[in-house]
Design a protein around this motif. Structure first.
Motif, PDB file in Angstrom:
ATOM      1  N   GLY A  25       0.726  -1.229   0.000  1.00 28.17           N
ATOM      2  CA  GLY A  25       0.000   0.000   0.000  1.00 28.17           C
ATOM      3  C   GLY A  25       0.755   1.278   0.000  1.00 28.17           C
ATOM      4  O   GLY A  25       1.951   1.309  -0.129  1.00 28.17           O
ATOM      5  N   ALA A  26       0.002   2.364   0.167  1.00 23.12           N
ATOM      6  CA  ALA A  26       0.586   3.690   0.164  1.00 23.12           C
ATOM      7  C   ALA A  26      -0.304   4.672   0.870  1.00 23.12           C
ATOM      8  O   ALA A  26      -1.499   4.485   0.953  1.00 23.12           O
ATOM      9  CB  ALA A  26       0.814   4.132  -1.262  1.00 23.12           C
ATOM     10  N   ALA A  27       0.286   5.743   1.378  1.00 22.87           N
ATOM     11  CA  ALA A  27      -0.468   6.804   2.018  1.00 22.87           C
ATOM     12  C   ALA A  27      -0.114   8.119   1.345  1.00 22.87           C
ATOM     13  O   ALA A  27       0.998   8.295   0.860  1.00 22.87           O
ATOM     14  CB  ALA A  27      -0.151   6.865   3.511  1.00 22.87           C
ATOM     15  N   PHE A  28      -1.070   9.032   1.328  1.00 20.63           N
ATOM     16  CA  PHE A  28      -0.873  10.316   0.678  1.00 20.63           C
ATOM     17  C   PHE A  28      -0.993  11.429   1.707  1.00 20.63           C
ATOM     18  O   PHE A  28      -1.859  11.404   2.573  1.00 20.63           O
ATOM     19  CB  PHE A  28      -1.923  10.532  -0.415  1.00 20.63           C
ATOM     20  CG  PHE A  28      -1.835   9.547  -1.539  1.00 20.63           C
ATOM     21  CD1 PHE A  28      -1.084   9.829  -2.674  1.00 20.63           C
ATOM     22  CD2 PHE A  28      -2.499   8.339  -1.466  1.00 20.63           C
ATOM     23  CE1 PHE A  28      -1.005   8.912  -3.714  1.00 20.63           C
ATOM     24  CE2 PHE A  28      -2.434   7.417  -2.506  1.00 20.63           C
ATOM     25  CZ  PHE A  28      -1.684   7.709  -3.626  1.00 20.63           C
ATOM     26  N   GLY A  29      -0.109  12.419   1.613  1.00 23.52           N
ATOM     27  CA  GLY A  29      -0.184  13.572   2.484  1.00 23.52           C
ATOM     28  C   GLY A  29       0.028  14.837   1.673  1.00 23.52           C
ATOM     29  O   GLY A  29       0.603  14.805   0.590  1.00 23.52           O
ATOM     30  N   ARG A  41       9.915   1.660  -4.730  1.00 20.65           N
ATOM     31  CA  ARG A  41      10.393   2.103  -6.042  1.00 20.65           C
ATOM     32  C   ARG A  41       9.562   1.519  -7.174  1.00 20.65           C
ATOM     33  O   ARG A  41       9.536   2.050  -8.279  1.00 20.65           O
ATOM     34  CB  ARG A  41      11.861   1.707  -6.221  1.00 20.65           C
ATOM     35  CG  ARG A  41      12.813   2.467  -5.299  1.00 20.65           C
ATOM     36  CD  ARG A  41      14.260   2.044  -5.546  1.00 20.65           C
ATOM     37  NE  ARG A  41      15.179   2.732  -4.655  1.00 20.65           N
ATOM     38  CZ  ARG A  41      15.698   3.929  -4.899  1.00 20.65           C
ATOM     39  NH1 ARG A  41      15.376   4.560  -6.018  1.00 20.65           N
ATOM     40  NH2 ARG A  41      16.532   4.492  -4.033  1.00 20.65           N
ATOM     41  N   ALA A  42       8.864   0.417  -6.893  1.00 24.93           N
ATOM     42  CA  ALA A  42       8.054  -0.221  -7.928  1.00 24.93           C
ATOM     43  C   ALA A  42       6.675   0.421  -8.085  1.00 24.93           C
ATOM     44  O   ALA A  42       5.943   0.085  -9.015  1.00 24.93           O
ATOM     45  CB  ALA A  42       7.882  -1.706  -7.617  1.00 24.93           C
ATOM     46  N   VAL A  61       3.377   9.481   0.193  1.00 17.55           N
ATOM     47  CA  VAL A  61       4.371   9.480   1.261  1.00 17.55           C
ATOM     48  C   VAL A  61       4.703   8.067   1.749  1.00 17.55           C
ATOM     49  O   VAL A  61       5.640   7.879   2.518  1.00 17.55           O
ATOM     50  CB  VAL A  61       3.904  10.337   2.467  1.00 17.55           C
ATOM     51  CG1 VAL A  61       3.793  11.797   2.069  1.00 17.55           C
ATOM     52  CG2 VAL A  61       2.583   9.826   3.035  1.00 17.55           C
ATOM     53  N   PHE A  62       3.942   7.075   1.315  1.00 15.53           N
ATOM     54  CA  PHE A  62       4.208   5.690   1.715  1.00 15.53           C
ATOM     55  C   PHE A  62       3.579   4.756   0.694  1.00 15.53           C
ATOM     56  O   PHE A  62       2.460   4.980   0.251  1.00 15.53           O
ATOM     57  CB  PHE A  62       3.610   5.410   3.101  1.00 15.53           C
ATOM     58  CG  PHE A  62       3.767   3.977   3.574  1.00 15.53           C
ATOM     59  CD1 PHE A  62       2.865   3.000   3.182  1.00 15.53           C
ATOM     60  CD2 PHE A  62       4.800   3.629   4.416  1.00 15.53           C
ATOM     61  CE1 PHE A  62       2.999   1.690   3.620  1.00 15.53           C
ATOM     62  CE2 PHE A  62       4.947   2.328   4.873  1.00 15.53           C
ATOM     63  CZ  PHE A  62       4.042   1.353   4.470  1.00 15.53           C
ATOM     64  N   SER A  63       4.305   3.711   0.296  1.00 16.81           N
ATOM     65  CA  SER A  63       3.719   2.695  -0.574  1.00 16.81           C
ATOM     66  C   SER A  63       4.455   1.382  -0.392  1.00 16.81           C
ATOM     67  O   SER A  63       5.628   1.362   0.003  1.00 16.81           O
ATOM     68  CB  SER A  63       3.759   3.125  -2.046  1.00 16.81           C
ATOM     69  OG  SER A  63       5.087   3.200  -2.525  1.00 16.81           O
ATOM     70  N   ASP A  67       6.322  -6.963  -3.787  1.00 11.82           N
ATOM     71  CA  ASP A  67       6.742  -7.601  -5.031  1.00 11.82           C
ATOM     72  C   ASP A  67       8.021  -8.424  -4.889  1.00 11.82           C
ATOM     73  O   ASP A  67       8.627  -8.809  -5.883  1.00 11.82           O
ATOM     74  CB  ASP A  67       6.934  -6.548  -6.127  1.00 11.82           C
ATOM     75  CG  ASP A  67       7.947  -5.483  -5.748  1.00 11.82           C
ATOM     76  OD1 ASP A  67       8.445  -5.504  -4.592  1.00 11.82           O
ATOM     77  OD2 ASP A  67       8.253  -4.619  -6.579  1.00 11.82           O
ATOM     78  N   SER A  68       8.441  -8.701  -3.660  1.00 13.62           N
ATOM     79  CA  SER A  68       9.624  -9.535  -3.456  1.00 13.62           C
ATOM     80  C   SER A  68       9.471 -10.298  -2.143  1.00 13.62           C
ATOM     81  O   SER A  68       8.676  -9.925  -1.272  1.00 13.62           O
ATOM     82  CB  SER A  68      10.901  -8.685  -3.420  1.00 13.62           C
ATOM     83  OG  SER A  68      10.848  -7.745  -2.356  1.00 13.62           O
ATOM     84  N   GLU A  69      10.245 -11.352  -1.999  1.00 15.40           N
ATOM     85  CA  GLU A  69      10.158 -12.196  -0.808  1.00 15.40           C
ATOM     86  C   GLU A  69      10.550 -11.399   0.430  1.00 15.40           C
ATOM     87  O   GLU A  69      11.526 -10.658   0.428  1.00 15.40           O
ATOM     88  CB  GLU A  69      11.080 -13.415  -0.974  1.00 15.40           C
ATOM     89  CG  GLU A  69      10.946 -14.442   0.131  1.00 15.40           C
ATOM     90  CD  GLU A  69      11.774 -15.684  -0.134  1.00 15.40           C
ATOM     91  OE1 GLU A  69      12.063 -16.422   0.829  1.00 15.40           O
ATOM     92  OE2 GLU A  69      12.138 -15.904  -1.313  1.00 15.40           O
ATOM     93  N   ARG A  70       9.783 -11.550   1.492  1.00 15.61           N
ATOM     94  CA  ARG A  70      10.005 -10.759   2.713  1.00 15.61           C
ATOM     95  C   ARG A  70       9.878 -11.648   3.955  1.00 15.61           C
ATOM     96  O   ARG A  70       9.171 -12.649   3.943  1.00 15.61           O
ATOM     97  CB  ARG A  70       8.970  -9.627   2.815  1.00 15.61           C
ATOM     98  CG  ARG A  70       8.841  -8.750   1.586  1.00 15.61           C
ATOM     99  CD  ARG A  70       9.627  -7.500   1.678  1.00 15.61           C
ATOM    100  NE  ARG A  70       9.031  -6.518   2.575  1.00 15.61           N
ATOM    101  CZ  ARG A  70       8.059  -5.653   2.220  1.00 15.61           C
ATOM    102  NH1 ARG A  70       7.572  -5.679   0.985  1.00 15.61           N
ATOM    103  NH2 ARG A  70       7.597  -4.765   3.073  1.00 15.61           N
ATOM    104  N   ASP A  71      10.517 -11.224   5.014  1.00 14.59           N
ATOM    105  CA  ASP A  71      10.365 -11.840   6.331  1.00 14.59           C
ATOM    106  C   ASP A  71       9.797 -10.771   7.246  1.00 14.59           C
ATOM    107  O   ASP A  71      10.456  -9.766   7.523  1.00 14.59           O
ATOM    108  CB  ASP A  71      11.724 -12.335   6.839  1.00 14.59           C
ATOM    109  CG  ASP A  71      11.632 -13.054   8.177  1.00 14.59           C
ATOM    110  OD1 ASP A  71      10.543 -13.030   8.804  1.00 14.59           O
ATOM    111  OD2 ASP A  71      12.644 -13.641   8.617  1.00 14.59           O
ATOM    112  N   PHE A  72       8.551 -10.963   7.715  1.00 13.55           N
ATOM    113  CA  PHE A  72       7.875  -9.935   8.495  1.00 13.55           C
ATOM    114  C   PHE A  72       7.989 -10.150   9.997  1.00 13.55           C
ATOM    115  O   PHE A  72       7.332  -9.451  10.771  1.00 13.55           O
ATOM    116  CB  PHE A  72       6.396  -9.876   8.099  1.00 13.55           C
ATOM    117  CG  PHE A  72       6.165  -9.509   6.657  1.00 13.55           C
ATOM    118  CD1 PHE A  72       6.394  -8.217   6.218  1.00 13.55           C
ATOM    119  CD2 PHE A  72       5.729 -10.449   5.748  1.00 13.55           C
ATOM    120  CE1 PHE A  72       6.194  -7.866   4.891  1.00 13.55           C
ATOM    121  CE2 PHE A  72       5.515 -10.114   4.418  1.00 13.55           C
ATOM    122  CZ  PHE A  72       5.757  -8.824   3.994  1.00 13.55           C
TER     123      PHE A  72
END
Length: 215
Positions: A25-29, A41-42, A61-63, A67-72
């Motif tokens: 996701g993303a946030a707008f300000g 960047r994607a 301001v956030f997204s 789109d890639s492997e992650r460890d949360f």
């Protein structure tokens, strides 16, 4: 909405274009700098700005495109933390575990996405308040940006495929950073109120501490 209910298992694919709590996701300000250090960047350039219902132009301001492997797991990801607790705050039936949140390719749509897997597979562990040996019949995941990315206002967007059927509670929460979702001891007097100033109408149950905070 799509779900896979085989063997009492459902998959939640969540992908956001502007968010703060579960997904891609993303946030707008309105006051974002030119360089967006919290933006993926994607994220396409067409999503860098959006016109709000107030006719103002908001900058991204956030997204997160997932789109890639992650460890949360705790301390592993810069944007999100997948909890490892049993959610006793809402009388839930699922124990939240980091391994239930993975990034994979959604072959039906040709995109990668965050998958939150909820399945009937019991687990015993700690609650957010420190209780031991909490038994939950299901496993699932909750991702939080708590104490990582914070914002004071703007527009949130997310794109997701959600399960069908009863008993599910998929959600994207926007929650103040003073309290942490599902950690009950941090939320007294904060949930669900959000005020610009202390209000005389804010009355807590008599068993709660006398806490009045503008969240």
């Amino acid at each position: 909405p799509i779900s896979d209910n085989r063997d009492h298992t459902s998959t939640h694919h969540m992908r956001v274009a502007a968010a703060v709590v579960i997904a891609a996701g993303a946030a707008f300000g309105s006051g974002a700098p030119e360089e967006c250090c919290w933006c993926d960047r994607a994220t396409p350039k067409s999503a860098q700005t959006i016109v709000g219902s107030d006719s103002q132009v908001y900058k991204l301001v956030f997204s997160d495109e997932f789109d890639s492997e992650r460890d949360f797991a705790n301390g592993k990801d810069t944007k999100w933390t997948a909890l490892e607790v049993g959610d006793t705050s809402n009388k839930g039936a699922a124990f939240y575990l980091p391994e239930q949140a993975t990034v994979l390719e959604d072959e039906g749509y040709g995109v990668t996405a965050l998958r939150i897997l909820t399945e009937r597979k019991n687990y015993t562990g700690d609650s957010p308040t420190g209780e031991k040996n909490i038994f939950m019949p299901y496993r699932s995941a909750m991702l939080q940006s708590w104490n990582k990315f914070c914002f004071t206002g703007g527009i949130l967007e997310f794109r997701a495929r959600l399960p069908r059927g009863g008993g599910y509670w998929p959600a994207l929460w926007s929650f103040g950073n003073l309290g942490r979702a599902v950690y009950q001891d941090s939320n007294t007097g904060l949930w669900p109120w959000s005020y610009d100033e202390c209000s005389p109408d804010l009355e807590l149950p008599p068993t709660d501490p006398p806490q009045r905070i503008s969240a």
